[in-house]
Write an enzyme that holds these catalytic residues in place. Structure first.
Site, short mmCIF file in Angstrom:
data_model
loop_
_atom_site.label_atom_id
_atom_site.label_comp_id
_atom_site.label_asym_id
_atom_site.label_seq_id
_atom_site.Cartn_x
_atom_site.Cartn_y
_atom_site.Cartn_z
CG LEU A 1 -42.45 -58.42 -12.69
CD1 LEU A 1 -41.38 -57.31 -12.51
CD2 LEU A 1 -43.06 -58.22 -14.02
CB ILE A 2 -38.97 -63.69 -8.98
CG1 ILE A 2 -38.35 -64.92 -8.90
CG2 ILE A 2 -39.84 -63.37 -7.70
CD1 ILE A 2 -37.06 -65.16 -7.85
CE LYS B 1 -45.74 -62.92 -19.62
NZ LYS B 1 -44.66 -63.22 -20.92
N GLY C 1 -37.36 -61.97 -16.94
CA GLY C 1 -36.48 -63.02 -17.97
C GLY C 1 -37.01 -63.41 -19.20
CD GLN D 1 -40.86 -64.15 -23.37
OE1 GLN D 1 -39.90 -64.67 -23.79
NE2 GLN D 1 -41.37 -64.53 -22.16
CB CYS E 1 -31.17 -77.47 5.66
SG CYS E 1 -32.05 -76.10 6.65
#
EC number: 2.8.1.4
Length: 483
Positions: free
Chosen positions: A183-184, A265, A287, A296, A457
């Site tokens: 889960l980014i 969440k 994370g 958390q 780039c």
């Protein structure tokens, strides 16, 4: 050019069949990346190590970067290759390379040999070792636990000597463990937790809950693409983007303020669990770190976990924030994270740190759970390799140019400082500025906006993503430079 790749020691404590499977996967991973990024480079599995060789040094830097960023490798030995005439000539070459390193040291010579020669490996060790002992007065032979082990390899008519040792990532080869769904968010924590599972051998797919619009998604895609390209490009993985705005709107409208953070969440985990089940993925990765934010705490994490049967992995659960940031800096995701906005923290003004199950269920009874099915159905998934292509297709107005001859144009080199130092971009008669990609969000507006900027780039992916991002911010004086 020759490198000797030493697999991570944990691989060799496995059973014989598992060891063979792991080293075969590591060999395949190296070969896939090397083939994609170089030419004329060969990869060989030699049982206890892997050799990467080429008749040219053209791709030396590229191959070294590949080997030191591929999971499952403990050490990379850089080998100097030369021809020799006889045993004494081998000794002379070994002496020249090792004299300074053996002063006031104990040493032993270890030799390997393949091919037809008029000497054995033992004779080679004795001859070279005896010669070094006589030539370097302060050095002394010690067969057990010496200060220095001089490694010599003779293959047919070539002498191979180790001239440098480079530390690898360690961990397990990518694909030796089961897939996970990360889960980014683009922040420090999710990038580091994703990296840790790549390093441990899991193919990491990415699930992004979009709360901040197109610009947020572009930024997160850059992070995911960077992690994949840098550490996991031997694997085919998915990037799944879910528009979570309808879910957030429902929470804001119907859920009590103090419960919003935990409920959000729980909705993340329910939805991610559905996505994981759809693709046959065994676990979710987050994370989260204990006590870092109100959602958390142990109590809240337990309530969050209970909404899905999918295993939830939290590799950073006991990490301090400064340690997370330090690792983000080491792996190259810090600069992405620093410019990434945080959206989750704004939805609850007085969040509970110790949610009660009955209260959560009472609040969630007001929620229309059909929304979760809807956002999963509407989720967009792409092969992460296509992120660059997608950015081009979704933003055809981002013009690509192969010449920098426009009178009012400035080429803006957005590579990292290390890349720019290694290969400076110089174009005769054209102004070239260097502004790393991670500073564009905050510093592009300070540039002379009367000029057109051609973003450059190495591979053209980051420049397209950044051009799209800048256009989202209202800057229309950007193009992509692809010479």
């Amino acid at each position: 050019m020759k490198f000797i790749v030493k697999p991570h020691p944990e691989i060799f404590v496995k059973s014989e069949s598992v060891r063979k499977r792991f080293t075969k996967i590591l060999e395949s991973n190296i070969r896939i990346i090397v083939k994609a990024r170089t030419q004329g480079v060969a990869v060989f599995n030699r049982r206890d190590h892997i050799e990467v060789t080429s008749n040219s040094d053209t791709y030396y830097a590229e191959v070294l970067e590949i080997l030191t960023t591929t999971p499952g490798i403990q050490q990379v030995l850089e080998v100097q290759q030369s021809s020799f005439t006889d045993l004494h000539n081998i000794y002379e070459q070994v002496l020249e390379l090792n004299r300074a390193n053996l002063e006031n040291k104990t040493f032993v010579v270890r030799a390997k040999r393949r091919g037809k020669h008029d000497f054995t490996s033992i004779e080679l060790e004795r001859y070279v070792g005896g010669g070094l002992n006589q030539a370097i007065a302060s050095a002394k032979v010690k067969l057990i636990n010496p200060d220095v082990t001089v490694q010599v390899e003779v293959v047919d008519e070539l002498l191979n000597q180790v001239i440098a040792r480079h530390k690898g990532l360690g961990g397990f080869p990518l694909g030796t463990q089961e897939d996970v769904l990360s889960l980014i968010s683009g922040g420090f924590d999710s990038g580091v937790s994703s990296y840790l599972h790549i390093k441990r051998g899991s193919k990491v797919h990415y699930c992004f809950f979009n709360l901040g619009g197109p610009a947020h998604e572009i930024g997160v895609k850059q992070t995911a693409y960077y992690l994949w390209q840098k550490y996991g490009s031997s694997a085919k993985v998915r990037f799944i983007a879910i528009d979570f705005a309808p879910v957030v709107a429902e929470i804001l409208e119907k859920i009590d303020d103090g419960q919003m953070g935990v409920v959000l969440k729980r909705m993340f985990m329910r939805t991610a669990g559905m996505v994981a089940e759809k693709f046959g993925i065994q676990a979710l990765v987050t994370g989260e770190a204990l006590g870092q934010v109100s959602s958390q705490t142990l109590t809240n994490l337990r309530h969050i976990d209970n909404v899905t049967d999918t295993l939830i992995l939290r590799p950073l659960i006991n990490w301090d924030k400064e340690d997370i940031i330090r690792l983000a800096r080491e792996i190259g995701t810090e600069d992405f994270a620093k410019t990434m906005p945080e959206f989750c923290g704004v939805i609850s003004k007085s969040p509970t740190v110790k949610a009660v199950k009955e209260k959560l269920e009472e609040e969630e009874a007001k929620f229309d759970f059909a929304l979760l099915d809807q956002v999963v159905y509407n989720a967009r998934q792409i092969d992460i390799r296509d992120i660059g292509k997608e950015s081009l297709e979704k933003a055809p107005e981002v013009e690509l140019v192969n010449s920098a001859e426009e009178g009012n144009a400035v080429v803006l080199d957005i590579r990292s400082p290390d890349e720019e130092d290694e290969s400076p971009l110089e174009i005769v008669g054209v102004e070239v500025k260097h502004l790393p990609f991670y500073k564009l969000a905050t510093q592009f507006g300070d540039l002379d906006q009367s000029k057109t900027y051609l973003l450059y780039c190495s591979r053209g992916v980051m420049s397209r993503l950044q051009a799209l991002y800048l256009q989202e911010q209202g800057f229309n004086n950007v193009k992509v430079y692809r010479p």
